[in-house]
Design an enzyme around this catalytic site. Structure first.
Site: not given
Ligand code: PMP
Length: 295
Positions: A152-154, A158
């Site tokens: 998932a792009k959470i 990052y």
């Protein structure tokens, strides 16, 4: 660079000027990194402005929200329409679109009932430039998939990407390549990785990476060009024996890699099948060829 006095953003149902946006410092996302976002590109095509794979990106945004207990009530179609309108209001065509869903004030570690969706857009060149990259093997690993939803792009994920990128820059490289917890090659801080050997492409399977929409597009293009692609686990040593390699991602597009650590890849970029993929990708996004293929 990202906005000026007249830039419009979409914020919870309204189009407002970016400079007037107010965000509470008590929001849970800022403190604990639980927010979902996307990186999308639109292109100026002969059919007008076209968002590349908007559906796939917004499906992933909704998936990321769902996995992290982040409310997101917009449908994929609505999100696509909002984005087209936003691009029009900002007079943008070749643009990078950044939706983010972040949470209300909540200082505990529980799910938060309300979220805010903001969509921004700006003009952005290729994220990693257009020259072949000098890459180093990172001392950082991608997060253990048992510690988070790595696919998932959470926002919080990052911090790992920032550490790897900064380390590479400080050591004089352009970019980092990260391994997974078992030492297999995984991906870059913001892009997926492929290497080429004897006219065939290799990349790691899903499991420890953000499975990119560009990665999927590379599979599609390779199939059309009859270039075999293999998903398999491999280590850094195997990459040292590659003919050439590349990163791919929405922001980076397809970008060649000149060297990994002190090993310079022997094949000229112009002679590689990777370069064919790069060219075909450029063509696909900028000519709206992908729409025709969907029909
Ligand atoms: N891996 C990571 C860690 C990324 O941040 C990105 C960029 N979203 C990618 C891969 C490539 O994903 P996509 O092709 O969907 O942009």
């Amino acid at each position: 660079m990202y906005f000026n006095d007249s830039t419009i953003v979409f914020s919870n149902g309204e189009y407002v000027t970016a400079k007037d946006l107010m965000v509470s410092p008590y929001n849970q996302t800022m403190h604990y990194g639980n927010g979902a976002f996307e990186g999308i590109r639109s292109y100026n095509t002969p059919d007008g402005t076209r968002i590349f794979k908007a559906i796939e990106h917004y499906e992933r945004l909704k998936y990321s929200c769902e996995k992290m207990y982040i409310p997101c009530d917009y449908s994929v179609k609505e999100l696509e329409q909002i984005t087209y309108k936003l691009l029009e209001l900002n007079n943008l065509s070749d643009a990078y679109v950044r939706p983010i869903v972040f949470l209300e004030p909540n200082m505990s570690l529980t799910a938060t009932k309300k979220s805010t969706l903001i969509i921004m857009a700006w003009e952005w060149g290729q994220y990693l430039g257009s020259e072949q990259l000098r890459v180093m093997t990172s001392s950082f690993e991608r997060p253990n998939p048992k510690s988070c939803h790595v696919e998932a792009k959470i926002t919080g994920h990052y911090t790992n990407s920032i550490l790897a990128t900064q380390e590479a820059k400080e050591k004089g490289f352009d970019e980092a390549l990260l391994t997974d917890i078992r030492g297999n090659v995984a991906e870059g801080p913001g892009a997926n990785f492929f290497y080429e050997k004897n006219g065939e492409l290799f990349t790691c399977p899903k499991g420890n990476i953000l499975p990119g929409i560009t990665r999927q597009t590379v599979f599609e293009i390779a199939k059309e060009l009859e270039i075999p692609v293999h998903e398999k686990w491999f280590g850094i040593d195997e990459v040292y024996t590659a003919d050439t390699a590349f990163f791919c991602g929405t922001a980076a597009e397809v970008i060649g890699i000149k060297s990994l650590d002190d090993k310079v890849f022997p094949m000229k970029w112009e002679d590689s099948v990777s370069e064919l993929i790069q060219r075909k990708y450029k063509l696909r996004v900028s000519t709206n060829e992908f729409r025709e293929m969907l029909i």
